[in-house]
Design a protein around this motif. Structure first.
Motif, short mmCIF file in Angstrom:
data_model
loop_
_atom_site.label_atom_id
_atom_site.label_comp_id
_atom_site.label_asym_id
_atom_site.label_seq_id
_atom_site.Cartn_x
_atom_site.Cartn_y
_atom_site.Cartn_z
N GLY A 148 0.84 -1.20 0.00
CA GLY A 148 0.00 0.00 0.00
C GLY A 148 0.87 1.25 0.00
N THR A 149 0.26 2.37 -0.36
CA THR A 149 0.98 3.65 -0.36
C THR A 149 0.11 4.70 0.31
OG1 THR A 149 2.03 3.04 -2.44
CG2 THR A 149 2.12 5.34 -1.82
N LEU A 150 0.74 5.48 1.18
CA LEU A 150 0.00 6.51 1.93
C LEU A 150 0.42 7.90 1.48
CD1 LEU A 150 0.53 4.95 5.48
CD2 LEU A 150 -1.50 4.75 4.03
N GLU A 151 -0.51 8.85 1.56
CA GLU A 151 -0.19 10.25 1.31
C GLU A 151 -0.44 11.01 2.59
OE1 GLU A 151 -0.95 10.89 -3.37
OE2 GLU A 151 -2.64 11.26 -2.04
N LEU A 152 0.61 11.61 3.13
CA LEU A 152 0.51 12.20 4.46
C LEU A 152 1.09 13.61 4.50
CD1 LEU A 152 1.81 9.15 6.51
CD2 LEU A 152 -0.57 9.81 6.20
N SER A 153 0.45 14.43 5.32
CA SER A 153 0.95 15.78 5.55
C SER A 153 0.67 16.13 7.01
CB SER A 153 0.22 16.73 4.61
OG SER A 153 0.75 18.02 4.73
N ASP A 154 1.68 16.53 7.74
CA ASP A 154 1.55 16.85 9.17
C ASP A 154 0.95 15.69 9.96
OD1 ASP A 154 2.71 19.39 8.93
OD2 ASP A 154 0.82 20.21 8.20
N MET A 155 1.45 14.50 9.68
CA MET A 155 0.99 13.30 10.38
C MET A 155 2.17 12.34 10.52
SD MET A 155 -2.76 12.40 9.21
CE MET A 155 -3.06 11.90 10.89
N ALA A 156 1.99 11.40 11.44
CA ALA A 156 3.02 10.37 11.63
C ALA A 156 2.48 9.02 11.19
CB ALA A 156 3.41 10.32 13.11
N VAL A 157 3.40 8.13 10.86
CA VAL A 157 3.01 6.75 10.56
C VAL A 157 4.09 5.81 11.07
CG1 VAL A 157 4.00 6.87 8.22
CG2 VAL A 157 2.32 5.12 8.75
N SER A 158 3.66 4.70 11.64
CA SER A 158 4.61 3.67 12.08
C SER A 158 4.12 2.31 11.63
CB SER A 158 4.69 3.63 13.62
OG SER A 158 5.27 4.81 14.11
N THR A 159 5.06 1.46 11.30
CA THR A 159 4.71 0.07 11.00
C THR A 159 5.52 -0.84 11.91
OG1 THR A 159 4.22 0.60 8.71
CG2 THR A 159 4.61 -1.70 9.22
N SER A 160 4.81 -1.76 12.56
CA SER A 160 5.47 -2.78 13.36
C SER A 160 5.20 -4.12 12.71
CB SER A 160 4.90 -2.81 14.78
OG SER A 160 5.56 -1.88 15.60
N GLY A 161 6.12 -5.01 12.80
CA GLY A 161 5.89 -6.32 12.21
C GLY A 161 6.91 -7.31 12.69
N ASN A 162 6.69 -8.55 12.35
CA ASN A 162 7.58 -9.59 12.88
C ASN A 162 8.43 -10.21 11.79
OD1 ASN A 162 5.86 -11.15 11.45
ND2 ASN A 162 4.92 -12.18 13.20
N TYR A 163 8.49 -9.57 10.61
CA TYR A 163 9.15 -10.26 9.51
C TYR A 163 10.62 -9.88 9.32
CZ TYR A 163 7.75 -5.93 7.31
OH TYR A 163 7.55 -4.60 7.05
N GLN A 164 11.07 -8.87 10.04
CA GLN A 164 12.49 -8.54 9.91
C GLN A 164 13.26 -8.73 11.21
OE1 GLN A 164 12.35 -4.75 7.97
NE2 GLN A 164 13.29 -5.62 6.15
N ARG A 165 12.55 -8.67 12.31
CA ARG A 165 13.23 -8.90 13.58
C ARG A 165 12.48 -10.00 14.30
NH1 ARG A 165 14.50 -3.62 16.83
NH2 ARG A 165 15.87 -5.11 17.83
N PHE A 166 13.19 -11.05 14.57
CA PHE A 166 12.55 -12.23 15.16
C PHE A 166 13.64 -13.13 15.71
CE2 PHE A 166 13.10 -12.62 10.58
CZ PHE A 166 13.98 -13.68 10.51
N VAL A 167 13.21 -14.11 16.52
CA VAL A 167 14.15 -15.14 16.94
C VAL A 167 13.65 -16.45 16.30
CG1 VAL A 167 12.92 -15.52 19.13
CG2 VAL A 167 15.28 -16.22 18.91
N GLU A 168 14.57 -17.24 15.76
CA GLU A 168 14.16 -18.46 15.08
C GLU A 168 14.45 -19.65 15.98
OE1 GLU A 168 14.66 -18.26 10.87
OE2 GLU A 168 15.13 -20.40 10.82
N ILE A 169 13.42 -20.44 16.25
CA ILE A 169 13.61 -21.63 17.09
C ILE A 169 13.09 -22.84 16.32
CG2 ILE A 169 13.03 -22.77 19.29
CD1 ILE A 169 12.68 -19.95 20.50
N ARG A 170 13.96 -23.74 16.04
CA ARG A 170 13.64 -24.96 15.27
C ARG A 170 12.85 -24.63 14.00
NH1 ARG A 170 11.13 -27.88 19.90
NH2 ARG A 170 12.72 -27.83 21.50
#
Ligand code: AMP
Ligand code: MG
Length: 363
Positions: A251-273
């Motif tokens: 997706g693509t957002l158009e923003l002016s005088d606003m904040a946006v954050s994305t959190s997710g588990n696909y780049q930082r994670f611990v791998e167990i088995r």
């Protein structure tokens, strides 16, 4: 001329001391759009530097390139100061000193550290306990289990949870003192620090007379004003299935005088088995928050969106959307995947207003 805003999927910024689970973020920036007539052409200058264990991009629109460069240099100088204050992975940071001293008595802290900790304490309540700046023992447990390639036992989870305690933090706003009474307790500002820093850089730029700028600290972004060509800033939301490909957008957002954050588990994670476990933990159970591969939050400031990105990852789609409905000016989009790995996207009612119209990414 449209200028690329170099936002990168997030590398590791360990505000969380020792968290093996690693930040997930997300946002790729793209810039295009319609040119509007402006009285005089201004310069739009971008610079990306490694800071806070990730990449930070500052884009400024100013009367000329040299002035823009001065604003950018001032922003990075402020960022370096904030890193020395809020970083948990730097043993010489002010936060590290607080963590080693606060169980023994009152520690006098700077305004920045006080306000960041205070925000963490307040948001704990507002997020029904999902956001918790004392999760370090749980993060450490999961990191150790990752090294040993085993899951934590219930006993270990219970023990780690017993040493969490936002309500054990005592704060004196007059004296700017912080303390707590639990030996071994530590504060981790990984879930809000990037948002805090983005807001502080915006504050500094505004005070210098800047009206248009884009601050991207990994997946935490503030879009101040507009681009040089008069169009709103455009921010792409990365496809969580393709973490190594910032140009794959969902997706693509158009923003002016606003904040946006994305959190997710696909780049930082611990791998167990062979299975990945998120760097975000649910303080109510001790388990990692794996139900939501990616959540994007839009709001009035980057601290709010940073906190809520983390908190909504914990709360999940239903509870998360209920919380967002109670927060004026906040919108969220959750991305999950069905059994065929096709995206299932859930938006709060006002989210679509910020999505680029006619964009090929809209689903
Ligand atoms: P973010 O990428 O903004 O979602 O923040 C994730 C980081 O916040 C993690 O790397 C931890 O340092 C920290 N964290 C993990 N779980 C929580 C939680 N439940 N509440 C607050 N901070 C958390
Ligand atoms: Mg966050």
């Amino acid at each position: 001329m449209p200028l690329e805003a170099p936002m990168r999927g997030c590398e590791r910024w360990r505000f969380a001391a020792g968290a093996a689970v690693v930040l997930a973020l997300v946002i790729a920036g793209i810039v295009c759009g319609l040119r509007q007539q402006r009285p005089a052409r201004r310069a739009q200058v971008s610079e990306t530097r490694a800071a806070l264990n990730t990449f930070v991009a500052v884009t400024v629109v100013a009367e000329n390139a040299s002035r823009a460069g001065e604003h950018i240099a001032a922003a990075f100088a402020r960022l370096a100061q904030l890193e020395g204050t809020l970083s948990a992975h730097r043993p010489d940071s002010e936060l590290s000193r607080l963590n080693s001293g606060a169980a023994g008595g009152c520690v006098s802290v700077s305004d920045d550290l006080y306000r960041a900790v205070e925000a963490g304490v307040n948001w704990h309540r507002r997020t029904l306990g999902a956001f918790n700046i004392t999760v370090a023992p749980l993060l450490e447990l999961w990191k150790n289990c990752g090294r040993q390639q085993r899951l934590p036992t219930q006993d270990e989870l219970d023990k780690a949870r017993a040493s969490l305690g936002v309500d054990r933090i005592q704060m004196d706003s007059g004296k700017r003192h912080v303390r707590w009474f639990t030996e071994g307790m530590r504060i981790d500002l990984g879930g809000l620090g990037k948002g805090y820093c983005a807001d502080e850089l915006v504050k500094l730029l505004r005070a210098r007379g800047v009206r248009d700028a884009l601050i991207s600290i990994a997946g935490d972004i503030y879009a101040l004003g507009r681009r040089e060509d008069g169009a709103p800033w455009r921010v792409g939301i990365q496809d969580p299935r393709r973490p190594d490909s910032p140009e794959s957008l969902i997706g693509t957002l158009e923003l002016s005088d606003m904040a946006v954050s994305t959190s997710g588990n696909y780049q930082r994670f611990v791998e167990i088995r062979g299975k990945r476990y998120s760097h975000i933990v649910d303080p109510r159970t001790g388990m990692t928050a794996d139900a939501v591969p990616s959540v994007t939050v839009i709001g009035p400031d980057a601290l709010t969106t940073d906190v809520l990105g983390t908190a909504l990852s914990v709360l999940g789609v239903e509870e998360g959307l209920r919380l967002v409905a109670k927060m004026p000016g906040v919108e969220a989009m959750f991305v999950t995947f069905d059994e065929r790995n096709e995206p299932r996207i859930f938006r709060s009612p006002g989210f679509a207003r910020f999505e680029a119209v006619g964009g090929s990414h809209r689903r």
